[in-house]
Design a protein around this motif. Structure first.
Motif, PDB file in Angstrom:
ATOM      1  N   ALA A 248      38.408  29.486  73.034  1.00 32.03           N
ATOM      2  CA  ALA A 248      39.296  30.177  72.342  1.00 32.03           C
ATOM      3  C   ALA A 248      39.054  30.321  70.767  1.00 32.03           C
TER       4      ALA A 248
ATOM      5  N   VAL B  34      46.879  20.553  72.403  1.00 29.41           N
ATOM      6  CA  VAL B  34      46.571  21.924  72.662  1.00 29.41           C
ATOM      7  C   VAL B  34      47.390  22.764  71.922  1.00 29.41           C
TER       8      VAL B  34
ATOM      9  N   THR C 264      39.164  25.082  74.568  1.00 26.45           N
ATOM     10  CA  THR C 264      39.512  25.269  73.257  1.00 26.45           C
ATOM     11  C   THR C 264      38.281  25.857  72.398  1.00 26.45           C
TER      12      THR C 264
ATOM     13  N   LEU D 109      44.355  29.767  76.971  1.00 25.53           N
ATOM     14  CA  LEU D 109      44.790  28.483  76.700  1.00 25.53           C
ATOM     15  C   LEU D 109      46.260  27.977  77.578  1.00 25.53           C
ATOM     16  N   LEU D 110      46.987  29.055  77.804  1.00 21.77           N
ATOM     17  CA  LEU D 110      48.548  28.956  78.172  1.00 21.77           C
ATOM     18  C   LEU D 110      48.298  28.331  79.690  1.00 21.77           C
TER      19      LEU D 110
ATOM     20  N   LEU E 272      46.567  25.697  69.496  1.00 23.06           N
ATOM     21  CA  LEU E 272      46.929  26.976  69.588  1.00 23.06           C
ATOM     22  C   LEU E 272      47.535  27.433  68.154  1.00 23.06           C
TER      23      LEU E 272
ATOM     24  N   ILE F  40      43.097  34.629  73.088  1.00 25.82           N
ATOM     25  CA  ILE F  40      43.449  33.202  73.254  1.00 25.82           C
ATOM     26  C   ILE F  40      44.605  32.929  74.023  1.00 25.82           C
ATOM     27  N   LEU F  41      45.500  33.438  73.842  1.00 24.48           N
ATOM     28  CA  LEU F  41      46.861  32.991  74.747  1.00 24.48           C
ATOM     29  C   LEU F  41      46.482  33.062  76.250  1.00 24.48           C
TER      30      LEU F  41
END
Length: 786
Positions: free
Chosen positions: A141, A185, A138, A163-164, A189, A159-160
């Protein structure tokens, strides 16, 4: 692709740049920010990766952790290398769109590597390490969001993928704790994406603001540079003054116009110190209403210089719209006034005698007739013609004749009272206009006789001409006007001319007043007119032809000349019968016959033998409503090439209306005819209106050519005509060339076409055809010879 700048950003640019340019500049700056800030997040991400590997070292195989770290370092190095290569490129190449795509690919790959950590290092058994993994991912990100938001879609690209995978793992576990973490999360996000979008707008607005400021500063500097260049080099005087009317700035031209110095003009108060109250009034009006105007001869109080000028005063306002000063644009009228006076003098005054010319006389007389008709008083016109003036010209030369006319003009001016006018009508003809007498006709007839005799007495005194004492007398005819309610300028001049003719009949050096019963001259003219009508039907009229030659001796054209042999009186001079014909509609019939004869000759002779034929057309015929249609018909009837026919006109076509004459001449040009201006230089408006006429040729009048070798004035006039015609692209034909000296003079000044007794006299058609045949056989055999 990047989106166009938001409305807020476009407003920051204002109207200074087109929208497409704004978009390109904004995108270039956004991409530049991505590359400039890249080393910071890359370095932070590598440090975070090292901490994450350290946290996971007890739980996961070392090869896995080291391998992932190596991949991350490799991808980060590639991104830094891309940034280094970007900064090494010239500005023009950095603006290419491929750099944004390359950066996005690097961000996406880096995000995928971090997402792989969410898969490879995920563990539910060790919640501390899971928390560390979540915190690092995080944090990375969040760092990407802050550094990649200059282009709104690049941050989600990083970012995607990062974190995904972690979010997927948490959801897949299905435990309350994993769901709690996954919820956190998801919220984080969403917060990152929202903040990234918001941050993107802030960055874009800041970039747009900076670009707008830079652009406006550049435009301001450019505008100020342009203004300073104009301020320094403009042909106008420019002066700035404050709200109190004090001069605060000015250019060199302003000092030149006003004839003063910088020290004297700086701080000068236009409202209080200006001597001309119209100046202070114009300045005050500008400071009150926004504009002011001055025109006149300004006398500078500082230098005493008097200058004809005009000035435009305009107010200067601050941001609140309040008038805080003004600027004056000053134009010097000195040269313009001088040019106007020169043009006016050329148009309205005779260059030889400096008396008013025919045009000014006609305009003044027309106005005077209207005034006398309104107030009931009388006016007087005296018509003067010098007796045997031609004999003086022929025996003593034109230079002596010109000097005689100049001295006579000076005597005329001495005899004039205030308000009277003496004008040169043409040649040795003068007119004196006394505009205002009383309304008593009988008394004024006696007074007019006395004035005419006094004028005769003054003008007949001996003249001293180049050491020779010469006595010249005028014949004077006079008439009072108006005689009738509908009498016009032509009537008044004709009555005075008739009276002058009667004075000559009485024995010259006489004075004669016009009487309505004076019919002798009129009767004679009527008899000649009737005889002329008969001559047209009885074949007494015929044409003679005078060749026109170029500098190589080749005949390039022929002028058709009308001749009349009366069965009783013999040869009648064209000056006599043409003048009679022009006073009636006979001239139209005569010239129609002449035009038809010329076209018939052109149709009979080939163009190689007779290239061009010129025919004279009078102003009375030219102004007939159906003239152009008549010419069109005769051309079509004989089927000739219109370019072989030249219409010769005189400057009198412009007396009644220049615009109509030009329109009609353009109609003839559209038919394909050539147009020539005959007797050029003898009229009143040659130089003024020549540029308006669609001419192919000028014919220098024989009166200028005949004394080229002895009269410097005629020589100067001919040189001027040749230079002017060459500048306007008009051919010139010199008429009346009678000797080798005249020919040499003309050739030396660039004249290439000639006509006169030195080459050929007017001849009958049979002799012309023989000459043309011989000329065709020996074409190109040599230069001009006698």
């Amino acid at each position: 692709m990047p989106s166009p700048p938001p409305a807020e950003s476009r407003e920051l640019f204002g109207a200074s740049l087109p929208v497409s340019t704004q978009c390109r500049q904004l995108v270039h700056e956004q991409v530049r920010l991505l590359y400039e800030r890249l080393w910071q997040p890359v370095l932070a991400s590598v440090l975070g990766a090292c901490l994450l590997v350290a946290a996971m070292w007890p739980l996961l195989p070392a090869t896995l952790l080291i391998g992932w770290l190596v991949v991350l370092v490799f991808v980060s190095s590639g991104r830094l290398g891309l940034a280094w290569y970007y900064h090494r490129q010239p500005a023009s190449r950095r603006h290419q769109r491929c750099w944004l795509r390359r950066f996005a690919w690097g961000a996406g790959i880096a995000g995928a590597v971090w997402g792989a950590a969410g898969l490879l290092m995920f563990t539910m058994e060790h919640q501390g390490q899971l928390a560390a993994l979540t915190i690092v991912l995080t944090g990375v990100a969040a760092g990407g969001m802050t550094t990649l938001s200059s282009v709104w879609w690049v941050a989600p690209v990083f970012i995607l993928p990062a974190l995904l995978p972690l979010l997927g793992q948490l959801l897949f576990q299905g435990s309350p704790f994993s769901w709690l973490l996954s919820a956190m999360v998801v919220l984080f996000l969403g917060l990152l994406l929202t903040v990234s979008r918001r941050l993107h707008h802030i960055i874009s607005d800041n970039i747009a603001l900076r670009l707008a400021v830079t652009s406006r500063e550049s435009q301001l500097r450019e505008s100020e540079s342009r203004y300073r260049a104009i301020f320094r080099h403009t042909p106008l005087g420019v002066m700035h003054f404050d709200g109190e009317g004090r001069v605060v700035d000015f250019n060199e031209k302003c000092l030149e116009i006003l004839g003063t110095t910088w020290e004297r003009l700086q701080g000068f108060n236009l409202l209080e110190q200006a001597e001309d109250k119209r100046v202070s009034g114009a300045v005050r009006q500008a400071l009150v209403s926004g504009t002011g105007y001055y025109e006149g001869t300004y006398r500078a109080i500082l230098s005493g210089k008097q200058t004809p000028l005009r000035a435009f005063y305009n107010a200067l306002r601050n941001e609140a719209g309040e008038i805080v000063g003004g600027v004056a644009l000053i134009e010097d009228f000195t040269e313009r006034k001088r040019a106007e006076e020169t043009i006016h003098r050329q148009a309205y005054f005779d260059p030889l005698t400096e008396l008013p010319n025919r045009r000014l006389l006609i305009e003044t007389l027309a106005s005077t007739i209207r005034d006398r008709r309104d107030d009931g008083r009388l006016g007087l016109v005296m018509f003067l013609d010098l007796d045997r003036f031609k004999m003086i010209n022929d025996s003593l030369g034109h230079s002596v004749g010109d000097e005689l006319l100049r001295q006579l003009s000076k005597r005329l001016l001495v005899c004039m009272r205030d308000g009277d006018m003496a004008a040169r009508l043409s040649g040795d003809e003068f007119v004196v206009l006394v505009p205002a007498l009383s309304g008593d006709r009988e008394a004024e007839l006696v007074r007019a006789e006395q004035m005419a005799r006094e004028l005769l007495s003054s003008l007949r005194k001996v003249y001293d001409l180049a050491g020779q004492r010469i006595s010249v007398t005028p014949s004077i005819g006079y008439t009072l006007f108006p005689l009738t309610v509908d009498e016009d300028v032509g009537d008044v001049l004709r009555h005075a001319d008739t009276a002058m003719y009667q004075a000559k009949v009485k024995g010259r050096a006489q004075v004669c007043g016009y009487e309505p019963s004076m019919q002798t001259q009129i009767t004679w003219r009527l008899e000649m007119e009737q005889a002329l009508r008969s001559a047209l039907t009885e074949d007494q009229l015929f044409a003679q032809y005078q060749p026109q030659l170029d500098q190589n001796g080749r005949i390039f054209g022929v002028e058709a000349l009308m001749r009349w042999q009366h069965p009783v009186h013999g040869w009648i001079s064209p000056e006599v019968f043409i003048a009679i014909a022009e006073e009636s509609d006979l001239i139209v019939e005569l010239e129609t016959w002449m035009l038809d004869s010329c076209c018939e000759l052109l149709a009979r002779l080939p163009a190689e033998m007779l290239p061009r034929l010129s025919v004279n057309i009078s102003v009375r015929h030219f102004t007939q409503p159906g003239f152009v249609e008549g010419v069109t018909w005769v051309l079509g009837t004989h089927g000739i090439d219109p370019s072989r026919l030249t219409i010769e006109l005189t400057e009198s076509i412009m007396i009644d209306g220049l615009g109509e004459a030009v329109d009609r001449m353009h109609q003839l040009k559209r038919l394909g005819l050539n147009l020539a201006l005959d007797d050029f230089g003898t009229g009143f408006s040659s130089l003024t209106y020549l540029k308006c006429l669609p001419l192919d040729e000028l014919k220098i009048d024989r009166s200028f050519v005949s004394d080229l070798d002895s009269d410097s004035n005629d020589a100067a006039i001919v040189e001027t005509i040749l230079a002017m015609a060459q500048h306007l692209g008009i051919e010139v034909v010199a008429e009346g060339v009678e000797n080798e000296a005249q020919l040499d003079f003309l050739l030396a000044r660039g004249c290439r076409r000639f006509q006169g007794y030195h080459f050929h006299r007017p001849m009958a058609i049979e002799l012309l055809e023989q000459l043309l045949s011989r000329s065709q056989e020996s074409a190109g055999s040599g230069q001009i010879t006698d």
